[in-house]
Design a protein around this motif. Structure first.
Motif, PDB file in Angstrom:
ATOM      1  N   ARG A   1     -55.919  14.647 -39.589  1.00 15.54           N
ATOM      2  CA  ARG A   1     -54.460  14.539 -39.677  1.00 15.54           C
ATOM      3  C   ARG A   1     -53.838  15.184 -38.439  1.00 15.54           C
ATOM      4  O   ARG A   1     -54.439  16.021 -37.775  1.00 15.54           O
ATOM      5  CB  ARG A   1     -53.926  15.228 -40.939  1.00 15.54           C
TER       6      ARG A   1
ATOM      7  N   ARG B   1     -54.129  -1.659 -42.504  1.00 12.22           N
ATOM      8  CA  ARG B   1     -54.142  -0.543 -43.448  1.00 12.22           C
ATOM      9  C   ARG B   1     -55.041  -0.844 -44.637  1.00 12.22           C
ATOM     10  O   ARG B   1     -55.209  -1.988 -45.046  1.00 12.22           O
ATOM     11  CB  ARG B   1     -52.724  -0.237 -43.935  1.00 12.22           C
TER      12      ARG B   1
ATOM     13  N   ASN C   1     -56.749   4.689 -40.163  1.00 12.09           N
ATOM     14  CA  ASN C   1     -55.984   4.139 -41.272  1.00 12.09           C
ATOM     15  C   ASN C   1     -54.677   4.917 -41.478  1.00 12.09           C
ATOM     16  O   ASN C   1     -54.728   6.077 -41.863  1.00 12.09           O
ATOM     17  CB  ASN C   1     -56.821   4.203 -42.546  1.00 12.09           C
TER      18      ASN C   1
ATOM     19  N   GLU D   1     -56.305   9.623 -40.054  1.00 15.20           N
ATOM     20  CA  GLU D   1     -55.040   9.331 -40.717  1.00 15.20           C
ATOM     21  C   GLU D   1     -53.853   9.832 -39.906  1.00 15.20           C
ATOM     22  O   GLU D   1     -52.848  10.280 -40.457  1.00 15.20           O
ATOM     23  CB  GLU D   1     -55.014   9.940 -42.117  1.00 15.20           C
TER      24      GLU D   1
ATOM     25  N   SER E   1     -53.491   7.524 -47.728  1.00 17.54           N
ATOM     26  CA  SER E   1     -54.224   8.771 -47.516  1.00 17.54           C
ATOM     27  C   SER E   1     -55.208   9.054 -48.647  1.00 17.54           C
ATOM     28  O   SER E   1     -54.880   8.967 -49.833  1.00 17.54           O
ATOM     29  CB  SER E   1     -53.264   9.943 -47.382  1.00 17.54           C
TER      30      SER E   1
ATOM     31  N   ALA F   1     -50.647   8.292 -41.087  1.00  9.26           N
ATOM     32  CA  ALA F   1     -50.493   8.120 -42.528  1.00  9.26           C
ATOM     33  C   ALA F   1     -49.213   8.740 -43.080  1.00  9.26           C
ATOM     34  O   ALA F   1     -48.835   8.440 -44.210  1.00  9.26           O
ATOM     35  CB  ALA F   1     -51.700   8.699 -43.261  1.00  9.26           C
TER      36      ALA F   1
END
Length: 342
Positions: free
Chosen positions: A199, A150, A142, A174, A184, A177
């Motif tokens: 991340r 999303r 996502n 993410e 997030s 993101a």
């Protein structure tokens, strides 16, 4: 070993494989096969001693403080630095104890590969499952790669709370993101201890070669992770450069604006050549070939013979993912190649 064409359909960034497959292509190669920012964060000068000594605890502390300020750090969760989110993807099946795992697809194939390698049973899902589903865990990218699907954090929170309360794990990747902070989960004050967020500094910051990312997780998951990561999970230079990038709010704001403008420019270029843009993020676009081309058209070859590497999909030959060109010459070359499709 995979042949060159199979490699190009499996992963972006394989310029060496492309050069073998298309040896007469013009140089230099233009790599549009990844979602990496083509105009990366300008790496600052760093203390030469960082290249010589082992990383210190203070180096990691500085990085983690910068990461917490940038990403957020929900109560009860730790940010753990990793050598790129790809390493986290591959190791998570050894950390998160789940045997039946759903993956919301189609998405980044390394997730399925990692859980398959761990002997897990996978369910390929098209929608978020009901919390009563017969699964131990769920993987969600996502924004999604390659189609940009999303889920806003505000929309995802209730489902995620119900899913984890039912005893399931939730892993949210993410990596993209940074261009869409509203997705997030890390800005939330509290998250379930059965949730893990990945991340990366490789995409938005354009620092893929730095091999730096993070997992946000509860203390229990961190305690399982740290022995596998070892005493020096990342390098001292990576910690220093990463901390500088995460703290540079002016560069981050300017870059978000520029990427949004470049994404609009790319959409217009593709539409003018007859492509149908299916989705993506401000770092990449997924497009369908112009209607007059045959279903088995060799789009990878068309661009490859012109020295342009794009991301193909063996299961959908009419679809191509395009990264953003980084300069005027790159925009020109891509425009000419698209128009040459006729």
């Amino acid at each position: 070993m995979q042949d060159a064409s199979a490699i190009l359909n499996a992963h972006g960034g394989c310029i060496d494989a492309a050069a073998k497959l298309y040896p007469k292509a013009p140089q230099p190669w233009l790599d549009l096969s990844t979602g990496i920012n083509p105009r990366p964060y300008p790496v600052p000068p760093i203390d030469p001693a960082l290249w010589h000594r082992l990383p210190l605890a203070s180096d990691l502390d500085e990085l983690l403080a910068a990461a917490a300020a940038y990403y957020g750090r929900p109560e009860g969760m730790r940010l753990v630095p990793v050598a790129g989110s790809e390493s986290a993807i591959r190791l998570l099946p050894r950390i998160v104890r789940a045997r039946r795992v759903g993956i919301l697809g189609p998405t980044y194939p390394s997730h399925a590969a990692a859980w398959n390698a761990a002997g897990c049973v996978l369910a390929d899902l098209s929608v978020l499952p009901d919390p009563t589903a017969d699964l131990d865990g769920m993987v969600l990218v996502n924004p999604n790669n390659p189609d940009g699907r999303r889920h806003l954090a505000a929309d995802l929170l209730d489902w995620a709370a119900a899913w984890t309360a039912a005893g399931h794990w939730l892993i949210v990747d993410e990596a993209f993101a940074d261009v869409d902070p509203a997705v997030s989960l890390l800005a939330q004050p509290v998250l379930s201890p059965r949730l893990v967020v990945l991340r990366s500094l490789g995409k938005f910051f354009g620092l893929a070669g730095l091999r730096l990312g993070f997992i946000a997780c509860c203390e229990t998951v961190a305690a399982r992770w740290l022995p596998l990561a070892g005493d020096w999970p990342i390098s001292g230079p990576a910690a220093a450069i990463g901390a500088a990038a995460l703290r540079d709010g002016d560069w981050i704001a300017r870059t978000r604006q520029r990427l949004a403008e470049d994404r609009q420019r790319l959409d217009a270029l593709l539409a003018a050549a007859g492509f149908a843009v299916l989705g993506g993020t401000d770092l990449f676009r997924l497009a369908e070939a112009p209607g007059h081309l045959a279903d088995d058209c060799d789009l990878l070859g068309h661009f490859g013979r012109r020295g342009i590497l794009v991301r193909g999909f063996s299961s959908a030959q009419r679809r191509i993912r395009f990264g953003l060109p980084g300069d005027d010459d790159a925009w020109r070359r891509l425009g000419e190649a698209c128009l040459a499709l006729g």
